[in-house]
Design an enzyme around this catalytic site. Structure first.
Site, PDB file in Angstrom:
ATOM      1  N   TYR A  36       0.863  -1.195   0.000  1.00 32.88           N
ATOM      2  CA  TYR A  36       0.000   0.000   0.000  1.00 32.88           C
ATOM      3  C   TYR A  36       0.898   1.244   0.000  1.00 32.88           C
ATOM      4  O   TYR A  36       1.180   1.811   1.054  1.00 32.88           O
ATOM      5  CB  TYR A  36      -0.876   0.023   1.252  1.00 32.88           C
ATOM      6  CG  TYR A  36      -1.712  -1.222   1.489  1.00 32.88           C
ATOM      7  CD1 TYR A  36      -2.763  -1.548   0.648  1.00 32.88           C
ATOM      8  CD2 TYR A  36      -1.453  -2.055   2.575  1.00 32.88           C
ATOM      9  CE1 TYR A  36      -3.527  -2.691   0.873  1.00 32.88           C
ATOM     10  CE2 TYR A  36      -2.218  -3.183   2.817  1.00 32.88           C
ATOM     11  CZ  TYR A  36      -3.253  -3.497   1.958  1.00 32.88           C
ATOM     12  OH  TYR A  36      -4.011  -4.606   2.189  1.00 32.88           O
ATOM     13  N   TRP A  40      -3.595   6.178   3.025  1.00 34.74           N
ATOM     14  CA  TRP A  40      -4.979   5.709   3.159  1.00 34.74           C
ATOM     15  C   TRP A  40      -5.657   6.471   4.297  1.00 34.74           C
ATOM     16  O   TRP A  40      -5.008   6.790   5.313  1.00 34.74           O
ATOM     17  CB  TRP A  40      -5.023   4.218   3.466  1.00 34.74           C
ATOM     18  CG  TRP A  40      -5.408   3.372   2.297  1.00 34.74           C
ATOM     19  CD1 TRP A  40      -6.640   2.854   2.042  1.00 34.74           C
ATOM     20  CD2 TRP A  40      -4.559   2.935   1.227  1.00 34.74           C
ATOM     21  NE1 TRP A  40      -6.606   2.122   0.880  1.00 34.74           N
ATOM     22  CE2 TRP A  40      -5.357   2.162   0.360  1.00 34.74           C
ATOM     23  CE3 TRP A  40      -3.222   3.139   0.906  1.00 34.74           C
ATOM     24  CZ2 TRP A  40      -4.851   1.584  -0.799  1.00 34.74           C
ATOM     25  CZ3 TRP A  40      -2.717   2.564  -0.250  1.00 34.74           C
ATOM     26  CH2 TRP A  40      -3.527   1.803  -1.085  1.00 34.74           C
ATOM     27  N   TRP A  42      -8.383   5.976   6.734  1.00 31.06           N
ATOM     28  CA  TRP A  42      -8.515   5.647   8.158  1.00 31.06           C
ATOM     29  C   TRP A  42      -7.205   5.135   8.728  1.00 31.06           C
ATOM     30  O   TRP A  42      -6.932   5.302   9.916  1.00 31.06           O
ATOM     31  CB  TRP A  42      -9.759   4.805   8.468  1.00 31.06           C
ATOM     32  CG  TRP A  42      -9.772   3.324   8.189  1.00 31.06           C
ATOM     33  CD1 TRP A  42      -9.100   2.673   7.213  1.00 31.06           C
ATOM     34  CD2 TRP A  42     -10.516   2.344   8.934  1.00 31.06           C
ATOM     35  NE1 TRP A  42      -9.408   1.331   7.280  1.00 31.06           N
ATOM     36  CE2 TRP A  42     -10.272   1.098   8.328  1.00 31.06           C
ATOM     37  CE3 TRP A  42     -11.376   2.384  10.024  1.00 31.06           C
ATOM     38  CZ2 TRP A  42     -10.855  -0.083   8.788  1.00 31.06           C
ATOM     39  CZ3 TRP A  42     -11.951   1.205  10.480  1.00 31.06           C
ATOM     40  CH2 TRP A  42     -11.693  -0.006   9.875  1.00 31.06           C
ATOM     41  N   ASP A  43      -6.332   4.578   7.870  1.00 37.26           N
ATOM     42  CA  ASP A  43      -5.000   4.187   8.352  1.00 37.26           C
ATOM     43  C   ASP A  43      -4.295   5.400   8.966  1.00 37.26           C
ATOM     44  O   ASP A  43      -3.683   5.308  10.037  1.00 37.26           O
ATOM     45  CB  ASP A  43      -4.141   3.642   7.202  1.00 37.26           C
ATOM     46  CG  ASP A  43      -4.737   2.401   6.560  1.00 37.26           C
ATOM     47  OD1 ASP A  43      -5.817   2.510   5.961  1.00 37.26           O
ATOM     48  OD2 ASP A  43      -4.115   1.323   6.655  1.00 37.26           O
ATOM     49  N   GLY A 175     -13.707  -0.158   4.933  1.00 36.90           N
ATOM     50  CA  GLY A 175     -12.423  -0.494   5.547  1.00 36.90           C
ATOM     51  C   GLY A 175     -12.289  -1.997   5.767  1.00 36.90           C
ATOM     52  O   GLY A 175     -11.222  -2.490   6.079  1.00 36.90           O
ATOM     53  N   ASP A 177     -12.848  -4.699   3.531  1.00 42.51           N
ATOM     54  CA  ASP A 177     -13.144  -5.020   2.132  1.00 42.51           C
ATOM     55  C   ASP A 177     -13.857  -6.331   1.878  1.00 42.51           C
ATOM     56  O   ASP A 177     -14.882  -6.373   1.234  1.00 42.51           O
ATOM     57  CB  ASP A 177     -11.848  -5.119   1.322  1.00 42.51           C
ATOM     58  CG  ASP A 177     -10.940  -3.963   1.544  1.00 42.51           C
ATOM     59  OD1 ASP A 177     -10.954  -3.387   2.637  1.00 42.51           O
ATOM     60  OD2 ASP A 177     -10.216  -3.644   0.607  1.00 42.51           O
ATOM     61  N   TRP A 357     -10.622  -9.828   6.329  1.00 42.98           N
ATOM     62  CA  TRP A 357     -11.739  -9.416   7.179  1.00 42.98           C
ATOM     63  C   TRP A 357     -12.778 -10.519   7.327  1.00 42.98           C
ATOM     64  O   TRP A 357     -13.895 -10.278   7.762  1.00 42.98           O
ATOM     65  CB  TRP A 357     -12.368  -8.123   6.631  1.00 42.98           C
ATOM     66  CG  TRP A 357     -11.422  -6.957   6.762  1.00 42.98           C
ATOM     67  CD1 TRP A 357     -10.602  -6.446   5.793  1.00 42.98           C
ATOM     68  CD2 TRP A 357     -11.172  -6.172   7.937  1.00 42.98           C
ATOM     69  NE1 TRP A 357      -9.863  -5.410   6.295  1.00 42.98           N
ATOM     70  CE2 TRP A 357     -10.183  -5.208   7.604  1.00 42.98           C
ATOM     71  CE3 TRP A 357     -11.677  -6.186   9.259  1.00 42.98           C
ATOM     72  CZ2 TRP A 357      -9.708  -4.271   8.514  1.00 42.98           C
ATOM     73  CZ3 TRP A 357     -11.198  -5.256  10.155  1.00 42.98           C
ATOM     74  CH2 TRP A 357     -10.227  -4.315   9.785  1.00 42.98           C
ATOM     75  N   GLU A 400      -0.335  -7.132   9.436  1.00 43.78           N
ATOM     76  CA  GLU A 400      -1.603  -6.482   9.055  1.00 43.78           C
ATOM     77  C   GLU A 400      -2.757  -7.052   9.870  1.00 43.78           C
ATOM     78  O   GLU A 400      -3.623  -6.330  10.360  1.00 43.78           O
ATOM     79  CB  GLU A 400      -1.814  -6.704   7.556  1.00 43.78           C
ATOM     80  CG  GLU A 400      -2.937  -5.883   6.946  1.00 43.78           C
ATOM     81  CD  GLU A 400      -2.944  -5.971   5.423  1.00 43.78           C
ATOM     82  OE1 GLU A 400      -2.119  -6.716   4.857  1.00 43.78           O
ATOM     83  OE2 GLU A 400      -3.775  -5.282   4.799  1.00 43.78           O
TER      84      GLU A 400
HETATM   85  C1  2M8 Z   1      -7.374  -2.678   2.743  1.00 47.66           C
HETATM   86  O1  2M8 Z   1      -8.099  -2.054   1.685  1.00 47.66           O
HETATM   87  C2  2M8 Z   1      -7.490  -1.737   0.419  1.00 47.66           C
HETATM   88  C3  2M8 Z   1      -8.484  -0.913  -0.400  1.00 47.66           C
HETATM   89  O2  2M8 Z   1      -8.795   0.276   0.252  1.00 47.66           O
HETATM   90  C4  2M8 Z   1      -7.095  -2.949  -0.383  1.00 47.66           C
HETATM   91  O3  2M8 Z   1      -7.580  -4.055  -0.083  1.00 47.66           O
HETATM   92  O4  2M8 Z   1      -6.321  -2.800  -1.324  1.00 47.66           O
HETATM   93  C5  2M8 Z   1      -8.293  -2.643   3.982  1.00 47.66           C
HETATM   94  O5  2M8 Z   1      -7.811  -3.471   5.008  1.00 47.66           O
HETATM   95  C6  2M8 Z   1      -8.494  -1.205   4.478  1.00 47.66           C
HETATM   96  O6  2M8 Z   1      -9.139  -1.175   5.704  1.00 47.66           O
HETATM   97  C7  2M8 Z   1      -7.166  -0.461   4.596  1.00 47.66           C
HETATM   98  O7  2M8 Z   1      -7.444   0.898   4.836  1.00 47.66           O
HETATM   99  C8  2M8 Z   1      -6.292  -0.606   3.357  1.00 47.66           C
HETATM  100  C9  2M8 Z   1      -4.885  -0.048   3.572  1.00 47.66           C
HETATM  101  O8  2M8 Z   1      -4.332  -0.574   4.754  1.00 47.66           O
HETATM  102  O9  2M8 Z   1      -6.162  -1.982   2.989  1.00 47.66           O
END
Ligand code: 2M8
Length: 427
Positions: A36, A40, A42-43, A175, A177, A357, A400
């Site tokens: 990532y 992001w 909420w992160d 959040g 997914d 999740w 994670e």
């Molecule tokens: C995950 O979400 C992203 C898309 O937003 C993904 O799957 O690529 C989720 O766990 C989400 O809660 C989190 O904000 C994001 C980045 O950690 O990853």
């Protein structure tokens, strides 16, 4: 399970800071290296919460960097892209095309969706722990109007059910997914296939759903990110109890911050009361809150961690608080897990101990539930959740997420919110 040398609190704290330093790019922190590579929404609020006790400026910079991506209609996007490697994550800016939208900022590339509105809670934490009170007040005066606009956007554009709750229009907005809560509404969508490359770990959601995620995002984008399209045509619209429980708690936070910003707290208190009433009226069933599928017009039966979101509300009626805590501590959730709190009911057929999740335990939801336990006067549960969460990161590192039975790490490594919230738990 991987063995890690024993780490004491001080060493764990140092490790957490070094993960956060390594994941920092300018004033923003990415969730995890490689996987990532952008900011992001909420992160970053969890990062800000985690560092707030020690470094007001860093916590503030994190929020301000994110809010530089806020749209003129108040929407806070779920991703603010790092321009240096914009297409390193799919879907990147060329998919979202925010720069073509008149409400999006001209100089910052963003996604077109939002995420749980944790931001006022994060600002509240920064304000609470800031040593320099003048600096804290100036910060609140600067950020408060942005957050009031964010709440206005949710209340007006996202009240798709017309009852006072904000609807998510994509699983990414929750959040959570690949939560089983979205399986039914997703399976009602056409089966589609796209060609794209995405960095994935084996725990990831089934491909068929990911293609539907892309399809939903493209439909919304092609409507011009239009509010009336969401209301009338968009095929995915869900009232999620975690999203709304966080929004409600953020309304309380804005009410507390309003005087420092020279504003009236009452509209936020009234908003909190409206959200509470709608949550109780529309999402409560069998000892837990459930997501409501607005397109299928029904409650989604599966019990997930999201169902505890309204526990963050100090004004939730006592019988509901007791019902929720009973469910939380029962063998459906904490009672049968060695490492709380599984993201899906353990007895549900959809439960999967290793897939994101759909079962694993997460540091951020544990932190939220610990906060809820504090709000409702349960110091034993506060201790239990804090100790168990620290045990997870001590044993498996800042992963994670974690297997709820044996505590082994899942998903990405050096994950920012796991590190940041560890700092808060150690305090
Ligand atoms: C995950 O979400 C992203 C898309 O937003 C993904 O799957 O690529 C989720 O766990 C989400 O809660 C989190 O904000 C994001 C980045 O950690 O990853």
């Amino acid at each position: 399970m991987e063995a890690r040398p024993a780490v004491d609190d001080a060493a764990l704290g140092r490790e957490a800071w070094s993960v956060l330093d390594a994941n920092r790019t300018g004033s923003a922190t990415v969730p995890a290296p490689g996987l990532y590579p952008h900011q992001w929404s909420w992160d970053s609020t969890f990062v800000s919460i985690g560092v707030a006790r020690w470094d007001t400026r860093r916590a503030a910079a994190e929020l301000l960097s994110l809010l530089s991506g806020q749209w003129r209609n108040g929407m806070v996007p779920h991703i603010v892209f790092h321009p240096a490697h914009a297409e390193a994550y799919f879907p990147g800016p060329s998919v979202w095309r925010s720069h073509d939208h008149p409400a999006a900022p001209g100089d910052v590339l963003t996604s077109g969706l939002t995420q749980p509105p944790m931001h006022a809670l994060a600002l509240w934490q920064v304000w609470r722990y800031a040593v320099n009170r003048d600096e804290a007040a100036a910060l609140v005066r600067r950020i408060y109007p942005m957050l009031a606009a964010q709440h206005g956007y949710l209340a007006v554009t996202r009240d798709l059910g017309g009852a006072g709750l904000a609807a998510i229009v994509h699983p990414w907005e929750s959040g959570m997914d690949d939560s089983p809560a979205w399986d039914e509404p997703l399976e009602a969508l056409p089966a589609v296939r796209y060609a794209y490359r995405r960095e994935e770990l084996p725990e990831r959601h089934p491909d068929s759903h990911h293609d539907r995620y892309v399809w939903l995002a493209l439909r919304y984008r092609d409507s011009g990110y239009d509010g009336s399209y969401l209301r009338l045509d968009h095929p995915f619209a869900v009232e999620d109890p975690l999203f709304n429980g966080i929004w409600l708690a953020s309304c309380h936070a804005l009410a507390e911050l309003a005087p420092a910003a020279g504003a009236d707290p009452r509209p936020h208190e009234e908003a909190a009361a409206r959200i509470r009433e709608a949550l109780l009226d529309r999402l409560w069933a069998d000892g837990l809150f459930h997501a409501r599928d607005l397109r299928g017009d029904r409650l989604i039966p599966v019990r997930t961690i999201g169902g505890f979101g309204p526990l963050l509300d100090p004004g939730l009626p006592g019988d509901r608080v007791n019902g929720l805590l009973d469910t939380l501590e029962s063998p459906r959730f904490m009672g049968a897990a060695g490492y709380p709190v599984p993201s899906c009911e353990i007895r549900a057929p959809q439960f999967d101990r290793s897939r994101y999740w759909r079962g694993p335990s997460w540091v951020n939801t544990n932190w939220l539930l610990r906060r809820a336990a504090a709000v409702h006067g349960r110091p034993d549960l506060v201790r239990q959740l804090g100790t168990a969460t620290l045990r997870l990161v001590r044993q498996a590192g800042f992963r994670e997420c974690f297997d709820p039975f044996d505590g082994s790490g899942r998903g990405g490594r050096d994950f920012s919110w796991s590190a940041a919230l560890t700092l808060d738990l150690l305090a």
